[in-house]
Design a protein around this motif. Sequence first.
Motif, PDB file in Angstrom:
ATOM      1  N   TYR A   8      59.425  27.161  33.947  1.00 20.78           N
ATOM      2  CA  TYR A   8      60.352  27.779  34.880  1.00 20.78           C
ATOM      3  C   TYR A   8      59.774  29.089  35.427  1.00 20.78           C
ATOM      4  N   PHE A   9      59.292  29.946  34.532  1.00 24.45           N
ATOM      5  CA  PHE A   9      58.750  31.230  34.967  1.00 24.45           C
ATOM      6  C   PHE A   9      57.407  31.090  35.670  1.00 24.45           C
ATOM      7  N   GLN A  10      56.621  30.093  35.331  1.00 25.90           N
ATOM      8  CA  GLN A  10      55.344  29.884  36.004  1.00 25.90           C
ATOM      9  C   GLN A  10      55.544  29.480  37.461  1.00 25.90           C
ATOM     10  N   ARG A  11      56.649  28.857  37.762  1.00 34.75           N
ATOM     11  CA  ARG A  11      56.937  28.485  39.152  1.00 34.75           C
ATOM     12  C   ARG A  11      57.105  29.719  40.033  1.00 34.75           C
ATOM     13  N   MET A  12      57.420  30.849  39.424  1.00 35.96           N
ATOM     14  CA  MET A  12      57.651  32.077  40.177  1.00 35.96           C
ATOM     15  C   MET A  12      56.352  32.817  40.500  1.00 35.96           C
ATOM     16  N   LYS A  13      55.244  32.352  39.981  1.00 35.38           N
ATOM     17  CA  LYS A  13      53.957  33.015  40.226  1.00 35.38           C
ATOM     18  C   LYS A  13      53.448  32.786  41.640  1.00 35.38           C
ATOM     19  N   GLY A  14      53.878  31.733  42.263  1.00 31.59           N
ATOM     20  CA  GLY A  14      53.329  31.408  43.578  1.00 31.59           C
ATOM     21  C   GLY A  14      52.006  30.702  43.385  1.00 31.59           C
TER      22      GLY A  14
END
Length: 186
Positions: A8-14
Amino acid sequence: MKSKLLMYFQRMKGGKKHHPKRSFSKVIWSWLGAFIGIYSISIVNKIIDTNHTDALFLLGSFGASAVLIYAAPQAEFSQPRNFLGGHILSTIVGITIYKFLPFDIPTLSAIAVSLSIVVMYLTNTLHPPGGATALVAIVGSPQTHKLGYLFVITPVLLDSIILLIIGLIINNISGNPKRHYPSYWF
């Protein structure tokens, strides 16, 4: 659970790189269109005596439309169907919500913007500034509320037509074959 949270948080890295700078020519054409478009609707709103507060709210909404039409004329959100439909349908939604629902302004605002998104999706007219136009119908002056559905015609439709005509002229003057407007009408 931990792996899903990490994903979930890795998706926010772009991960993609930003677009390269635009050419000076594109910047100038975009500036010219936005200047003439916003100046024109400001003058028209002054002539038709639109309430000062309402005019400022609408200029915010149409300022966002100007960015789309003049700086991103090929974008789906910029096309006449989306531009006209998004503003007009969202205004109708906002006016209807204000007239018929007995809630406070924050609740009416949330309903109008969220419902205008649904209407734009269902009619294939998604134009992000349309949400702001729905909001103007809620938070506008008593003059706006008194106009009721006439607010759709003037100033919203009138301002939309002005920006569209200027978009057609400015975006097609350029000799660049990639800079034309529209990509499609309907």
